[in-house]
Design a protein around this motif. Structure first.
Motif, PDB file in Angstrom:
ATOM      1  N   CYS B  74     -13.613  26.731 -67.090  1.00 31.54           N
ATOM      2  CA  CYS B  74     -12.889  26.616 -65.822  1.00 31.54           C
ATOM      3  C   CYS B  74     -13.027  25.240 -65.190  1.00 31.54           C
ATOM      4  O   CYS B  74     -13.992  24.537 -65.454  1.00 31.54           O
ATOM      5  CB  CYS B  74     -13.485  27.600 -64.799  1.00 31.54           C
ATOM      6  N   HIS B  78     -10.182  27.024 -60.565  1.00 28.46           N
ATOM      7  CA  HIS B  78      -9.845  28.193 -61.363  1.00 28.46           C
ATOM      8  C   HIS B  78     -10.698  29.367 -60.914  1.00 28.46           C
ATOM      9  O   HIS B  78     -11.608  29.222 -60.091  1.00 28.46           O
ATOM     10  CB  HIS B  78     -10.066  27.890 -62.854  1.00 28.46           C
ATOM     11  N   SER B  79     -10.403  30.527 -61.490  1.00 25.85           N
ATOM     12  CA  SER B  79     -11.178  31.699 -61.119  1.00 25.85           C
ATOM     13  C   SER B  79     -11.505  32.533 -62.348  1.00 25.85           C
ATOM     14  O   SER B  79     -10.916  32.362 -63.410  1.00 25.85           O
ATOM     15  CB  SER B  79     -10.421  32.535 -60.085  1.00 25.85           C
ATOM     16  N   ILE B  81     -12.306  36.476 -63.687  1.00 21.43           N
ATOM     17  CA  ILE B  81     -12.153  37.908 -63.410  1.00 21.43           C
ATOM     18  C   ILE B  81     -13.369  38.666 -63.929  1.00 21.43           C
ATOM     19  O   ILE B  81     -13.751  38.512 -65.101  1.00 21.43           O
ATOM     20  CB  ILE B  81     -10.865  38.446 -64.078  1.00 21.43           C
ATOM     21  N   LEU B 106     -13.218  36.754 -59.148  1.00 19.94           N
ATOM     22  CA  LEU B 106     -12.287  37.778 -58.665  1.00 19.94           C
ATOM     23  C   LEU B 106     -12.786  39.118 -59.165  1.00 19.94           C
ATOM     24  O   LEU B 106     -12.760  39.399 -60.365  1.00 19.94           O
ATOM     25  CB  LEU B 106     -10.882  37.492 -59.201  1.00 19.94           C
ATOM     26  N   ALA B 124      -4.939  39.255 -62.783  1.00 24.05           N
ATOM     27  CA  ALA B 124      -4.399  37.977 -63.254  1.00 24.05           C
ATOM     28  C   ALA B 124      -3.008  37.721 -62.695  1.00 24.05           C
ATOM     29  O   ALA B 124      -2.611  36.574 -62.476  1.00 24.05           O
ATOM     30  CB  ALA B 124      -4.369  37.950 -64.773  1.00 24.05           C
ATOM     31  N   PRO B 135      -6.530  32.150 -62.209  1.00 20.05           N
ATOM     32  CA  PRO B 135      -7.424  32.811 -63.178  1.00 20.05           C
ATOM     33  C   PRO B 135      -7.406  32.076 -64.521  1.00 20.05           C
ATOM     34  O   PRO B 135      -6.349  31.725 -65.020  1.00 20.05           O
ATOM     35  CB  PRO B 135      -6.826  34.214 -63.313  1.00 20.05           C
ATOM     36  N   VAL B 138     -12.035  35.617 -68.216  1.00 18.87           N
ATOM     37  CA  VAL B 138     -12.444  36.998 -67.965  1.00 18.87           C
ATOM     38  C   VAL B 138     -13.836  37.136 -68.551  1.00 18.87           C
ATOM     39  O   VAL B 138     -14.129  36.582 -69.615  1.00 18.87           O
ATOM     40  CB  VAL B 138     -11.487  37.989 -68.654  1.00 18.87           C
ATOM     41  N   LEU B 167      -5.890  33.247 -70.545  1.00 21.13           N
ATOM     42  CA  LEU B 167      -7.265  33.435 -70.088  1.00 21.13           C
ATOM     43  C   LEU B 167      -8.229  33.385 -71.270  1.00 21.13           C
ATOM     44  O   LEU B 167      -7.924  33.886 -72.353  1.00 21.13           O
ATOM     45  CB  LEU B 167      -7.403  34.801 -69.405  1.00 21.13           C
TER      46      LEU B 167
END
Lengths: 346, 346, 346, 346
Positions: B74, B78-79, B81, B106, B124, B135, B138, B167
């Motif tokens: 990331c 960014h994020s 999950i 998240l 997402a 996103p 994960v 992702l």
């Protein structure tokens, strides 16, 4: 097993006192994250050693110890005054800037990595506008990267400048034990009694596997430092394996004995080559390192004979000694230097 | 020594296979920073175990392993999950956000901490504007915080959603060995063959002192990861003490044997209390933890008898087992639960 | 020019009072970085407005204002308690986490985004171990994202919990003027007199181009905040163009007049559709936004007639009003809602 | 109004072309966050000016523009090669380190702040171990802090070294227009045609209030840069007020005319004092600054006559000119320098 080399003092393993304590700690279950009795005992041991009620934390390595300690003294828009040969500047891959989210290191040209009151005063006073990071901390390396030590008076003199300028004083003590041994000075005299606020006391180079102690003499500076360690990936769940070795080192006195031995080996090498022509000390030998000006032919000769060593700051060849350095092997190195420098004498 | 408790699986010490290897590694000198033969052997061992030419790094603990791995996937905007009960969300003090300089987690409400394709797709796709972190990764926890495991098919299904949505798939394997043992599935089948990009393979809970392995199956993702570790204070100078135990674990098969034993103890407890009235499983027992719905009186009774345990997510009482959990002591716990729940039967 | 829409209150331009001041400031040369007379006058204006000797900084936008203010209250391992609908959580792309280097936002389910003493107490007390970021600040959004306002008593009640729990109180005042207008309360009463430590006073939504004021009521909290702004790219060299508009707004009273007008437009719409069947308010109208529960057919009808609006939290349709919203156009919107909801009545 | 000073080129206000465009943009409503027609027009204007399909972003100031651009080229464990007098090193309060979360600036001693291929090669090749941040970007300041410009050939030569060493080339163009005017070279020739990857084109010093353009010539480098800007507090909601002035500047040619005028004033001063004894140029005059070696008595005399100026790098006295510098006032300065240096001649 290959013959001992003196390229680095972290090629050595774990000393018996540390290993035995780790083994003793490996009996059954213990609470995690430092709530165990070994960690308590190690922290108490440091409080006795330093003769003061300091706050003690154990982290994995020196990079983290120094970076976390400095980050606790600074905000991102502050800066840290250090020697241009300081390990945090030259060999930690930007770790201090990373942990602090941007605190700048203000480097000073120094002799053998030693900051002086004048240097600190000059750098601290150079810029006072908001376009430049505000100095908030000074860091001394004890012993320096080239094996020099700060006397208590020298530390106190830097500290006095710090007090006057609103700066905190940090000590990178990756080789702190070697400095204590060299000066025959107590840990207290070399730290808080001379005005040091935070010390990172190195265990790895002193004979341990992992584990440095971050010692706050001003407990207010340690506020929430446990959270800082946790967030930064420096809180061991099985903490006893970091702290128990310290118990072994402190109770047995190995922390000092190891350092003495390493220093002795350095002096032994220096004495062994003192009269060799064209070979000279690049820096006085005060701790566990010897920095030699070696003619290129001598360097080549040594490498041909299987010796490993680093070319270092200013071109000197570095030899570092550890708790288990073999005096006979030191003598062999001295002999080979002599042979390479005086081939006719062979 | 106090009697064994099952409050946490990191109360256990170092298992013999790991300890012996560490002792064997403690012979003489070795190059630093991972250039030693033990580290080479450990990395090769992982490549054999995973049946692929993966890139392997050793760091000190799980907080760092997960945070560094996620940061490598990331940018700060960014994020990631994750399940709302994921360790990175609930118990790492903001470490992922710190190492990534701000990547947001998240979180999704899940059953027993297991993400599903639908959940990932929903999160997402929820926000696609620049006012919300994009996103990019994960993370699955294998086994989850409540002891559930993902089957290869379940992993592959999540992975398929990831591929479609740009992702990357990370696996927090603090208890990865327990999942392998539980499913009787090979490490390869549970990771890259099912689409996992990066795995953090936990050593600590598996019987080591320190040291987690970060394993990149897509080697391009590992670019400069060594610099990242160094800067973040996660490069051990005496690396052999992190890697040698892995050699011992992998060569002896203890990594799997330890996990099997711990899982067995969990099942043993579950079976031992299966018919106790008013006591039920809060989650199926699939790994080394048992989560029980215990009436308050039973909890009190157990504590009065000296048992320690944590109240956990949703109020269940957690019991965790390790490589050295004593079956007799597990039986004692089962007996005491029965006694507390059925005092009249005593 | 296209007809006015009410999708967002930052579609509006610069109001005359702000523009004229900017034009007046554009005469000749002025010292840079805030050493000019306009900046001094704006800061003094705020001190008069707030009836206290506060410390005032001007930054470019609300994302930065809130993030910098919160970062000044926290370290990276601390956390901030906010509503789950707070702008810093939902629409700033992880900016608070970025500026603070990782401080976690602890979100609470709330009614219309309003935190209560009970909510704050519950979150602050939930975790007190070092595995979770320590709460250090609470942020209130005044007015909230759904147009609700906190009364002075409500703020004071939250502040009392903060004092007791070692938490600082921050106010996101992107629409602070609207709250003042709504409650007919003075800025002082809504901030420091109720226990607010830091306020971000929004200029953009109030009729300016750029420029938010960060106001510290406890001056000690402002220590080195100028360095923080500079490092974070929020120190304008030609500061007068951020500060002069504030002078125009404060001296003319436009800051309040603009807010009153926007609030009036919101109420006007609410009243205009009060008796329309199947259309209801999703939240009481207390500031410059109206949130309507609109049947899908009504939404479609409105869009077909050219109206733009956002679906928002919980599915409500959002309409926002600004300093220059045209009442005739508001009436037109009300009329169209009625028509769409009651086609037979047309 | 006080008489014009030449202490800084950001003491000047907004030029008519920029102001008029801002006023024109202030008509009615417009979509936020850059979805407006002015922003589209400004970006297109840059694409025409640079004769290529570049990606354009508008941020508030130069600190942010440079820091964000560099952060997009680096990870935290990378480093940036720059001149030791570069603005990012000396006057941005650690902003590059902050935005990148720790990327180190590797500074080189230079003549007038100009990097050469040899310097870049030497620094890039100095350290290749993981204990030091890996070089990933080079930044050129065009024009430099002491008013020197890089020719297209000089830029291309540095770029060639960059390509060979895996380094990206960034240009800090706070005074880019002055360089274009000085060299009579097109923007394309001075950037992507010479191998520049990213340019920060300064608007503030060129006659605007706020707003710098970040221009990516390699569009792949711009991936997610909009998210980066948003998270870092650099996305203006009312973007048109940043972009419209650029439209005015580009369409009218004021961007170049302003720079030419400022450069002319610098040359005018230099010519006016060319024959004054004991006064010499500390650097050739190639852009809008004049750096003079002034005897202390002359400096004192000038200050006594009301002139303001900064002592600068190496002790030179700096005079900077802007789009609105008054030639008569420049002449007055030249006259006063002459008088102070040759009192007898008065």
């Amino acid at each position: 097993m290959a013959e001992q080399q003196f390229a680095s003092d972290n090629y050595a393993g774990i000393c018996p006192e540390a290993f035995d304590a780790m083994q003793a700690a490996n009996a059954g279950h213990a609470p995690a994250y430092g709530a165990d009795s070994w960690t308590q005992a190690a922290a108490d041991g440091f409080r006795r050693l330093f003769e003061t009620d300091c706050e003690v934390f154990f982290v994995f390595n020196g990079t983290a110890a120094n970076s976390l300690a400095l980050a606790s003294l600074c905000q991102s828009y502050h800066s840290v005054i250090c020697a241009d040969s300081a390990h945090i500047e030259t060999d930690e891959c930007g770790a201090p800037e990373f942990f602090s989210n941007g605190s700048k290191l203000l480097t000073a040209a120094t002799e053998d990595g030693k900051l002086t009151p004048d240097i600190v005063r000059a750098i601290a006073g150079k810029r006072t506008d908001i376009h430049f990071p505000k100095p908030r901390a000074v860091t001394l390396t004890q012993a320096t990267e080239t094996g020099r030590v700060y006397t208590p008076d020298e530390i106190a003199a830097v500290s006095a400048v710090c007090r006057g300028a609103g700066l905190r004083l940090h000590m990178d003590g990756a080789r702190f034990a070697n400095a204590c041994a060299s000066l025959d000075a107590s840990p207290a005299v070399l730290t808080w009694k001379a005005g040091v606020d935070v010390l990172c006391f190195g265990g790895t180079k002193n004979g341990m596997a992992v584990g440095e102690a971050v010692i706050f003499f001003d407990r207010r500076l340690a506020e929430d430092f446990d959270y800082r360690c946790k967030q930064a990936g420096q809180l061991a769940s099985k903490m006893r394996y970091l702290s128990a070795p310290w118990v072994g080192m402190l109770e047995s006195g190995a922390w000092l004995g190891n350092a003495r031995h390493a220093n002795d080996c350095a002096r032994r090498l220096a004495q062994g080559i003192a009269d060799v022509p064209d070979v000279s000390l690049a820096a006085p030998v005060e701790a566990n390192g010897v920095f030699l000006n070696l003619p290129p032919a001598v360097q080549e000769g040594l490498r041909a004979r299987g010796w490993q060593f680093y070319g270092f700051i200013g071109g000197a060849s570095r030899f570092m000694f550890a708790w288990d350095s073999d005096p006979a092997r030191v003598d062999a190195l001295a002999r080979d230097i002599r042979l390479c420098a005086m081939p006719a004498a062979a």
